[in-house]
Design a protein around this motif. Structure first.
Motif, PDB file in Angstrom:
ATOM      1  N   LEU A   1       0.836  -1.203   0.000  1.00  0.00           N
ATOM      2  CA  LEU A   1       0.000   0.000   0.000  1.00  0.00           C
ATOM      3  C   LEU A   1       0.871   1.253   0.000  1.00  0.00           C
ATOM      4  N   ALA A   2       1.960   1.201   0.776  1.00  0.00           N
ATOM      5  CA  ALA A   2       2.833   2.372   0.878  1.00  0.00           C
ATOM      6  C   ALA A   2       3.657   2.591  -0.384  1.00  0.00           C
ATOM      7  N   ASP A   3       4.055   1.504  -1.034  1.00  0.00           N
ATOM      8  CA  ASP A   3       4.913   1.606  -2.221  1.00  0.00           C
ATOM      9  C   ASP A   3       4.508   0.508  -3.209  1.00  0.00           C
ATOM     10  N   PRO A   4       3.455   0.728  -3.989  1.00  0.00           N
ATOM     11  CA  PRO A   4       2.957  -0.308  -4.902  1.00  0.00           C
ATOM     12  C   PRO A   4       4.054  -0.804  -5.840  1.00  0.00           C
ATOM     13  N   PRO A   5       4.278  -2.114  -5.882  1.00  0.00           N
ATOM     14  CA  PRO A   5       5.357  -2.658  -6.718  1.00  0.00           C
ATOM     15  C   PRO A   5       4.982  -2.676  -8.196  1.00  0.00           C
ATOM     16  N   ARG A   6       5.998  -2.776  -9.047  1.00  0.00           N
ATOM     17  CA  ARG A   6       5.779  -2.864 -10.482  1.00  0.00           C
ATOM     18  C   ARG A   6       5.601  -4.314 -10.933  1.00  0.00           C
ATOM     19  N   HIS A   7       5.938  -5.263 -10.052  1.00  0.00           N
ATOM     20  CA  HIS A   7       5.756  -6.665 -10.420  1.00  0.00           C
ATOM     21  C   HIS A   7       4.292  -7.073 -10.279  1.00  0.00           C
ATOM     22  N   ALA A   8       3.975  -8.258 -10.795  1.00  0.00           N
ATOM     23  CA  ALA A   8       2.597  -8.756 -10.772  1.00  0.00           C
ATOM     24  C   ALA A   8       2.425  -9.895  -9.782  1.00  0.00           C
ATOM     25  N   GLY A   9       3.301  -9.974  -8.790  1.00  0.00           N
ATOM     26  CA  GLY A   9       3.178 -11.005  -7.766  1.00  0.00           C
ATOM     27  C   GLY A   9       4.511 -11.675  -7.483  1.00  0.00           C
ATOM     28  N   ILE A  10       4.588 -12.318  -6.314  1.00  0.00           N
ATOM     29  CA  ILE A  10       5.787 -13.050  -5.907  1.00  0.00           C
ATOM     30  C   ILE A  10       5.389 -14.487  -5.591  1.00  0.00           C
TER      31      ILE A  10
ATOM     32  N   VAL B   1       6.417 -12.453 -18.239  1.00  0.00           N
ATOM     33  CA  VAL B   1       7.749 -12.886 -17.814  1.00  0.00           C
ATOM     34  C   VAL B   1       7.718 -13.408 -16.380  1.00  0.00           C
ATOM     35  N   VAL B   2       8.430 -14.502 -16.148  1.00  0.00           N
ATOM     36  CA  VAL B   2       8.733 -14.961 -14.793  1.00  0.00           C
ATOM     37  C   VAL B   2      10.204 -14.651 -14.534  1.00  0.00           C
ATOM     38  N   LEU B   3      10.463 -13.776 -13.583  1.00  0.00           N
ATOM     39  CA  LEU B   3      11.833 -13.437 -13.176  1.00  0.00           C
ATOM     40  C   LEU B   3      12.244 -14.413 -12.081  1.00  0.00           C
ATOM     41  N   VAL B   4      13.282 -15.186 -12.315  1.00  0.00           N
ATOM     42  CA  VAL B   4      13.657 -16.286 -11.416  1.00  0.00           C
ATOM     43  C   VAL B   4      14.887 -15.924 -10.604  1.00  0.00           C
ATOM     44  N   ASP B   5      14.796 -16.155  -9.284  1.00  0.00           N
ATOM     45  CA  ASP B   5      15.931 -15.934  -8.379  1.00  0.00           C
ATOM     46  C   ASP B   5      15.942 -17.046  -7.344  1.00  0.00           C
ATOM     47  N   ASP B   6      17.063 -17.237  -6.677  1.00  0.00           N
ATOM     48  CA  ASP B   6      17.119 -18.273  -5.645  1.00  0.00           C
ATOM     49  C   ASP B   6      16.564 -17.758  -4.325  1.00  0.00           C
ATOM     50  N   VAL B   7      16.996 -16.567  -3.908  1.00  0.00           N
ATOM     51  CA  VAL B   7      16.536 -15.986  -2.643  1.00  0.00           C
ATOM     52  C   VAL B   7      16.084 -14.548  -2.885  1.00  0.00           C
TER      53      VAL B   7
ATOM     54  N   ARG C   1      10.032  -4.118 -17.611  1.00  0.00           N
ATOM     55  CA  ARG C   1       8.826  -3.351 -17.916  1.00  0.00           C
ATOM     56  C   ARG C   1       9.126  -2.215 -18.895  1.00  0.00           C
ATOM     57  N   ARG C   2      10.270  -1.545 -18.702  1.00  0.00           N
ATOM     58  CA  ARG C   2      10.641  -0.470 -19.631  1.00  0.00           C
ATOM     59  C   ARG C   2      10.813  -0.996 -21.052  1.00  0.00           C
ATOM     60  N   ALA C   3      11.231  -2.243 -21.168  1.00  0.00           N
ATOM     61  CA  ALA C   3      11.441  -2.831 -22.488  1.00  0.00           C
ATOM     62  C   ALA C   3      10.155  -3.370 -23.101  1.00  0.00           C
ATOM     63  N   GLY C   4       9.031  -3.242 -22.370  1.00  0.00           N
ATOM     64  CA  GLY C   4       7.746  -3.601 -22.960  1.00  0.00           C
ATOM     65  C   GLY C   4       7.078  -4.837 -22.424  1.00  0.00           C
ATOM     66  N   ALA C   5       7.652  -5.494 -21.409  1.00  0.00           N
ATOM     67  CA  ALA C   5       7.009  -6.677 -20.846  1.00  0.00           C
ATOM     68  C   ALA C   5       5.639  -6.306 -20.295  1.00  0.00           C
ATOM     69  N   GLU C   6       4.640  -7.113 -20.599  1.00  0.00           N
ATOM     70  CA  GLU C   6       3.270  -6.836 -20.147  1.00  0.00           C
ATOM     71  C   GLU C   6       3.142  -6.996 -18.638  1.00  0.00           C
ATOM     72  N   LYS C   7       3.699  -8.063 -18.100  1.00  0.00           N
ATOM     73  CA  LYS C   7       3.666  -8.313 -16.662  1.00  0.00           C
ATOM     74  C   LYS C   7       4.875  -9.147 -16.288  1.00  0.00           C
ATOM     75  N   VAL C   8       5.318  -8.969 -15.046  1.00  0.00           N
ATOM     76  CA  VAL C   8       6.477  -9.700 -14.541  1.00  0.00           C
ATOM     77  C   VAL C   8       6.128 -10.275 -13.174  1.00  0.00           C
ATOM     78  N   VAL C   9       6.194 -11.586 -13.058  1.00  0.00           N
ATOM     79  CA  VAL C   9       6.019 -12.281 -11.789  1.00  0.00           C
ATOM     80  C   VAL C   9       7.386 -12.727 -11.303  1.00  0.00           C
ATOM     81  N   ILE C  10       7.657 -12.522 -10.017  1.00  0.00           N
ATOM     82  CA  ILE C  10       8.936 -12.937  -9.430  1.00  0.00           C
ATOM     83  C   ILE C  10       8.768 -14.324  -8.813  1.00  0.00           C
ATOM     84  N   ALA C  11       9.660 -15.244  -9.165  1.00  0.00           N
ATOM     85  CA  ALA C  11       9.649 -16.586  -8.575  1.00  0.00           C
ATOM     86  C   ALA C  11      10.971 -16.814  -7.857  1.00  0.00           C
ATOM     87  N   CYS C  12      10.901 -17.322  -6.633  1.00  0.00           N
ATOM     88  CA  CYS C  12      12.125 -17.598  -5.875  1.00  0.00           C
ATOM     89  C   CYS C  12      11.953 -18.882  -5.084  1.00  0.00           C
TER      90      CYS C  12
END
Length: 246
Positions: A69-78, A202-208, A223-234
């Motif tokens: 709520l304080a800082d809405p993220p640009r990703h579409a979920g974690i 896009v699914v952005l993949v990280d270990d931690v 997102r700047r390059a045009g990705a419609e949505k980005v979900v972070i997976a860890c």
């Protein structure tokens, strides 16, 4: 059936598989013993509708956590397979710094259920390493996880989509402003890959996932390059406050 599957019983006979956490004998090399499985903390619902931060019984499912709520993220979920605790830390350290690449199938296997919506229309993009760190380690652990996720979901792996243009110091202990300065200009889309992102999921993949500073920089570039949505997976997400309510 591949050669690895044919030889697996012979390899297991000669080198009996052991639990990577406690060393106990197990039935398959791609797993943990029953006792160690039970020590992993799997985040569940109710959770934040924006970032999947577990609420416990504090809020109804579908609510939004205070940080979002304080800082809405640009990703579409974690999508986090586990919460970062001592057992998941040991797995990550063995995988990342102990050359235990064979842990990738098991770790990715825990991530895939959180990515039930991913199919062949999605692109898997690992968080990049700087070339000197990649040279020293010999592999990008996030890319190894992404490769395994792709085999299970059919999503296309784009291992070279992002590049880390400059080496960055450890972000632990730095404030938000300091982390942002350290990552300024560090992560970008490779020039010859920008056209592949327009309108893609896009699914952005990280270990931690710790503070989220690095993944935020990656999401912004995508997102700047045009990705419609980005979900972070860890595999593991650092949320100490959630360990007590999950």
């Amino acid at each position: 059936m591949g050669l690895g599957q044919v030889l697996a019983p012979v390899i297991d006979l000669l080198f009996p598989p052991r639990c990577p956490l406690c060393g106990a004998g197990i039935g398959s090399a791609a797993g943990l013993c029953t006792s160690c499985w039970s020590t992993l903390v799997i985040p569940g619902d109710p959770s934040c509708s924006t970032c999947s931060r577990p609420f416990g019984d504090m809020m109804p499912d579908g609510g939004t956590c205070a940080p979002c709520l304080a800082d809405p993220p640009r990703h579409a979920g974690i999508a986090a397979a586990t919460l970062y605790n001592d057992p998941s830390r040991k797995l990550v350290l063995a995988f990342k710094h102990g050359n235990r690449i064979a842990l990738a199938p098991m770790m990715a296997g825990l991530m895939v259920p959180k990515l039930h919506f991913v199919d062949a229309d999605w692109i898997l993009v690992p968080v990049p390493l700087h070339r000197w760190r990649l040279w020293k380690r010999g592999y990008n652990q996030s890319a190894e996880l992404a490769r395994q996720i792709g085999r299970r979901t059919g999503a296309r792996l784009a291992v070279d989509m992002l590049e880390r243009r400059k080496a960055t110091p450890s972000l632990g202990g730095l404030g938000k402003a300091a982390r942002k300065r350290a990552l300024s200009g560090a992560i970008a889309i490779r020039a010859n890959r920008k056209s592949a992102l327009a309108g893609r999921k896009v699914v952005l993949v990280d270990d931690v996932l710790t503070s989220g500073a690095t993944t935020d920089a990656c999401v912004s570039a995508l997102r700047r390059a045009g990705a419609e949505k980005v979900v972070i997976a860890c595999f593991a997400r650092v949320l100490d406050e959630a360990l007590d309510i999950t």
